[in-house]
Design a protein around this motif. Sequence first.
Motif, PDB file in Angstrom:
ATOM      1  N   ALA A 161       0.845  -1.194   0.000  1.00  0.00           N
ATOM      2  CA  ALA A 161       0.000   0.000   0.000  1.00  0.00           C
ATOM      3  C   ALA A 161       0.884   1.249   0.000  1.00  0.00           C
ATOM      4  CB  ALA A 161      -0.927   0.004   1.199  1.00  0.00           C
ATOM      5  N   GLY A 162       0.495   2.219  -0.823  1.00  0.00           N
ATOM      6  CA  GLY A 162       1.278   3.429  -0.980  1.00  0.00           C
ATOM      7  C   GLY A 162       2.274   3.369  -2.108  1.00  0.00           C
ATOM      8  N   GLY A 163       2.483   2.183  -2.658  1.00  0.00           N
ATOM      9  CA  GLY A 163       3.433   2.005  -3.732  1.00  0.00           C
ATOM     10  C   GLY A 163       2.851   2.345  -5.095  1.00  0.00           C
ATOM     11  N   SER A 164       3.660   2.086  -6.118  1.00  0.00           N
ATOM     12  CA  SER A 164       3.283   2.423  -7.493  1.00  0.00           C
ATOM     13  C   SER A 164       3.525   1.250  -8.427  1.00  0.00           C
ATOM     14  CB  SER A 164       4.095   3.620  -7.987  1.00  0.00           C
ATOM     15  OG  SER A 164       3.855   4.765  -7.219  1.00  0.00           O
ATOM     16  N   LEU A 165       2.745   1.221  -9.476  1.00  0.00           N
ATOM     17  CA  LEU A 165       2.941   0.283 -10.578  1.00  0.00           C
ATOM     18  C   LEU A 165       2.589   0.989 -11.872  1.00  0.00           C
ATOM     19  CD1 LEU A 165       1.362  -3.126  -9.429  1.00  0.00           C
ATOM     20  CD2 LEU A 165       3.777  -2.696  -9.898  1.00  0.00           C
TER      21      LEU A 165
ATOM     22  N   VAL B 293     -12.026   2.220 -15.031  1.00  0.00           N
ATOM     23  CA  VAL B 293     -10.938   2.886 -14.329  1.00  0.00           C
ATOM     24  C   VAL B 293     -10.583   4.208 -15.012  1.00  0.00           C
ATOM     25  CG1 VAL B 293      -8.510   2.736 -13.637  1.00  0.00           C
ATOM     26  CG2 VAL B 293     -10.002   0.707 -13.473  1.00  0.00           C
ATOM     27  N   ALA B 294     -10.254   4.151 -16.304  1.00  0.00           N
ATOM     28  CA  ALA B 294      -9.816   5.354 -17.015  1.00  0.00           C
ATOM     29  C   ALA B 294      -9.953   5.140 -18.510  1.00  0.00           C
ATOM     30  CB  ALA B 294      -8.374   5.694 -16.672  1.00  0.00           C
ATOM     31  N   THR B 295     -10.058   6.239 -19.234  1.00  0.00           N
ATOM     32  CA  THR B 295     -10.102   6.171 -20.682  1.00  0.00           C
ATOM     33  C   THR B 295      -9.340   7.342 -21.280  1.00  0.00           C
ATOM     34  OG1 THR B 295     -11.544   5.942 -22.621  1.00  0.00           O
ATOM     35  CG2 THR B 295     -12.273   7.444 -20.908  1.00  0.00           C
ATOM     36  N   ILE B 296      -8.802   7.148 -22.474  1.00  0.00           N
ATOM     37  CA  ILE B 296      -8.094   8.198 -23.187  1.00  0.00           C
ATOM     38  C   ILE B 296      -8.569   8.192 -24.637  1.00  0.00           C
ATOM     39  CG2 ILE B 296      -6.089   6.704 -23.654  1.00  0.00           C
ATOM     40  CD1 ILE B 296      -4.351   9.286 -23.344  1.00  0.00           C
ATOM     41  N   SER B 297      -8.841   9.371 -25.139  1.00  0.00           N
ATOM     42  CA  SER B 297      -9.409   9.499 -26.474  1.00  0.00           C
ATOM     43  C   SER B 297      -8.337   9.357 -27.549  1.00  0.00           C
ATOM     44  CB  SER B 297     -10.069  10.865 -26.603  1.00  0.00           C
ATOM     45  OG  SER B 297      -9.065  11.872 -26.630  1.00  0.00           O
TER      46      SER B 297
ATOM     47  N   LYS C  74      -9.128   8.959  -9.339  1.00  0.00           N
ATOM     48  CA  LYS C  74      -8.773  10.308  -9.769  1.00  0.00           C
ATOM     49  C   LYS C  74      -7.724  10.895  -8.833  1.00  0.00           C
ATOM     50  CE  LYS C  74     -12.311  12.241 -11.447  1.00  0.00           C
ATOM     51  NZ  LYS C  74     -13.613  12.926 -11.592  1.00  0.00           N
ATOM     52  N   GLY C  75      -6.673  11.448  -9.434  1.00  0.00           N
ATOM     53  CA  GLY C  75      -5.593  12.029  -8.646  1.00  0.00           C
ATOM     54  C   GLY C  75      -4.499  11.042  -8.284  1.00  0.00           C
ATOM     55  N   ARG C  76      -4.756   9.757  -8.471  1.00  0.00           N
ATOM     56  CA  ARG C  76      -3.751   8.725  -8.155  1.00  0.00           C
ATOM     57  C   ARG C  76      -3.279   8.002  -9.413  1.00  0.00           C
ATOM     58  NH1 ARG C  76      -5.157   4.387  -5.249  1.00  0.00           N
ATOM     59  NH2 ARG C  76      -7.355   4.402  -5.907  1.00  0.00           N
ATOM     60  N   PHE C  77      -4.160   7.805 -10.368  1.00  0.00           N
ATOM     61  CA  PHE C  77      -3.834   7.078 -11.599  1.00  0.00           C
ATOM     62  C   PHE C  77      -3.753   8.041 -12.768  1.00  0.00           C
ATOM     63  CE2 PHE C  77      -5.832   2.653 -10.457  1.00  0.00           C
ATOM     64  CZ  PHE C  77      -5.116   2.659  -9.255  1.00  0.00           C
ATOM     65  N   THR C  78      -2.890   7.723 -13.734  1.00  0.00           N
ATOM     66  CA  THR C  78      -2.765   8.518 -14.947  1.00  0.00           C
ATOM     67  C   THR C  78      -2.729   7.596 -16.155  1.00  0.00           C
ATOM     68  OG1 THR C  78      -1.503  10.227 -13.778  1.00  0.00           O
ATOM     69  CG2 THR C  78      -1.405  10.229 -16.188  1.00  0.00           C
ATOM     70  N   ILE C  79      -3.620   7.840 -17.091  1.00  0.00           N
ATOM     71  CA  ILE C  79      -3.628   7.086 -18.344  1.00  0.00           C
ATOM     72  C   ILE C  79      -2.924   7.911 -19.409  1.00  0.00           C
ATOM     73  CG2 ILE C  79      -5.893   7.970 -19.061  1.00  0.00           C
ATOM     74  CD1 ILE C  79      -6.441   5.208 -20.302  1.00  0.00           C
ATOM     75  N   SER C  80      -2.151   7.228 -20.247  1.00  0.00           N
ATOM     76  CA  SER C  80      -1.467   7.904 -21.343  1.00  0.00           C
ATOM     77  C   SER C  80      -1.323   6.915 -22.500  1.00  0.00           C
ATOM     78  CB  SER C  80      -0.092   8.422 -20.903  1.00  0.00           C
ATOM     79  OG  SER C  80       0.747   7.357 -20.487  1.00  0.00           O
ATOM     80  N   ARG C  81      -0.946   7.423 -23.645  1.00  0.00           N
ATOM     81  CA  ARG C  81      -0.767   6.548 -24.787  1.00  0.00           C
ATOM     82  C   ARG C  81       0.367   7.056 -25.656  1.00  0.00           C
ATOM     83  NH1 ARG C  81      -6.274   6.451 -27.901  1.00  0.00           N
ATOM     84  NH2 ARG C  81      -5.069   5.274 -29.446  1.00  0.00           N
ATOM     85  N   ASP C  82       0.992   6.130 -26.369  1.00  0.00           N
ATOM     86  CA  ASP C  82       2.033   6.442 -27.334  1.00  0.00           C
ATOM     87  C   ASP C  82       1.606   5.783 -28.643  1.00  0.00           C
ATOM     88  OD1 ASP C  82       4.290   6.597 -28.951  1.00  0.00           O
ATOM     89  OD2 ASP C  82       5.679   6.362 -27.277  1.00  0.00           O
ATOM     90  N   ASP C  83       1.038   6.565 -29.532  1.00  0.00           N
ATOM     91  CA  ASP C  83       0.512   5.990 -30.773  1.00  0.00           C
ATOM     92  C   ASP C  83       1.620   5.454 -31.668  1.00  0.00           C
ATOM     93  OD1 ASP C  83      -2.260   8.370 -31.118  1.00  0.00           O
ATOM     94  OD2 ASP C  83      -2.068   6.499 -29.984  1.00  0.00           O
ATOM     95  N   ALA C  84       2.810   6.014 -31.559  1.00  0.00           N
ATOM     96  CA  ALA C  84       3.930   5.510 -32.358  1.00  0.00           C
ATOM     97  C   ALA C  84       4.346   4.110 -31.922  1.00  0.00           C
ATOM     98  CB  ALA C  84       5.111   6.460 -32.259  1.00  0.00           C
ATOM     99  N   LYS C  85       4.088   3.788 -30.657  1.00  0.00           N
ATOM    100  CA  LYS C  85       4.443   2.474 -30.117  1.00  0.00           C
ATOM    101  C   LYS C  85       3.229   1.567 -29.955  1.00  0.00           C
ATOM    102  CE  LYS C  85       8.528   4.071 -27.567  1.00  0.00           C
ATOM    103  NZ  LYS C  85       9.184   4.153 -26.238  1.00  0.00           N
ATOM    104  N   ASN C  86       2.059   2.048 -30.374  1.00  0.00           N
ATOM    105  CA  ASN C  86       0.830   1.244 -30.227  1.00  0.00           C
ATOM    106  C   ASN C  86       0.641   0.767 -28.793  1.00  0.00           C
ATOM    107  OD1 ASN C  86       0.419   1.547 -32.963  1.00  0.00           O
ATOM    108  ND2 ASN C  86       0.254  -0.633 -33.402  1.00  0.00           N
ATOM    109  N   THR C  87       0.853   1.649 -27.853  1.00  0.00           N
ATOM    110  CA  THR C  87       0.815   1.255 -26.441  1.00  0.00           C
ATOM    111  C   THR C  87       0.053   2.282 -25.614  1.00  0.00           C
ATOM    112  OG1 THR C  87       2.957   0.140 -26.666  1.00  0.00           O
ATOM    113  CG2 THR C  87       2.214   0.628 -24.434  1.00  0.00           C
ATOM    114  N   VAL C  88      -0.720   1.778 -24.669  1.00  0.00           N
ATOM    115  CA  VAL C  88      -1.395   2.622 -23.693  1.00  0.00           C
ATOM    116  C   VAL C  88      -0.875   2.227 -22.309  1.00  0.00           C
ATOM    117  CG1 VAL C  88      -3.394   1.069 -23.512  1.00  0.00           C
ATOM    118  CG2 VAL C  88      -3.625   3.470 -22.865  1.00  0.00           C
ATOM    119  N   TYR C  89      -0.771   3.198 -21.433  1.00  0.00           N
ATOM    120  CA  TYR C  89      -0.197   2.994 -20.111  1.00  0.00           C
ATOM    121  C   TYR C  89      -1.188   3.388 -19.022  1.00  0.00           C
ATOM    122  CZ  TYR C  89       4.036   3.167 -22.962  1.00  0.00           C
ATOM    123  OH  TYR C  89       4.989   2.962 -23.933  1.00  0.00           O
TER     124      TYR C  89
END
Length: 125
Positions: free
Chosen positions: A14-18, A48-52, A68-83
């Motif tokens: 608890a309190g950690g990150s992944l 949980v989260a969505t990105i357009s 909200k405030g703890r998780f962040t969704i992002s994407r790299d379209d050049a790498k075909n990857t969402v985080y």
Amino acid sequence: QVQLVESGGGLVQAGGSLRLSCAASGRTFRMYTMGWFRQAPGKDREFVATISTISWSGYSTYYADSVKGRFTISRDDAKNTVYLQMNSLKPEDTAVYYCAAAGRSTASPDEYDSWGQGTQVTVSS
């Protein structure tokens, strides 16, 4: 449809990150809204989260209140990857996490066409 493969799950205190990753196959990844969902034992799958997709103003993101405030969704379209960067993890975040692709921005799992196999996240107290 796209094929999706999640990775990055594990056991954390608890309190950690992944940081979860979801790699997609195909050349149309950038055309899909991407989402993360989770399912804990005995519970329904929850948003949980969505990105357009990219627009003139960049990417739009949307989060469940519980992350909200703890998780962040992002994407790299050049790498075909969402985080999904998960910080300040709590035991109640324990679940199997799935990424999914949809044709439009939505938090409803029913509107997502492609799903990964899931990755387990366990948060110990």
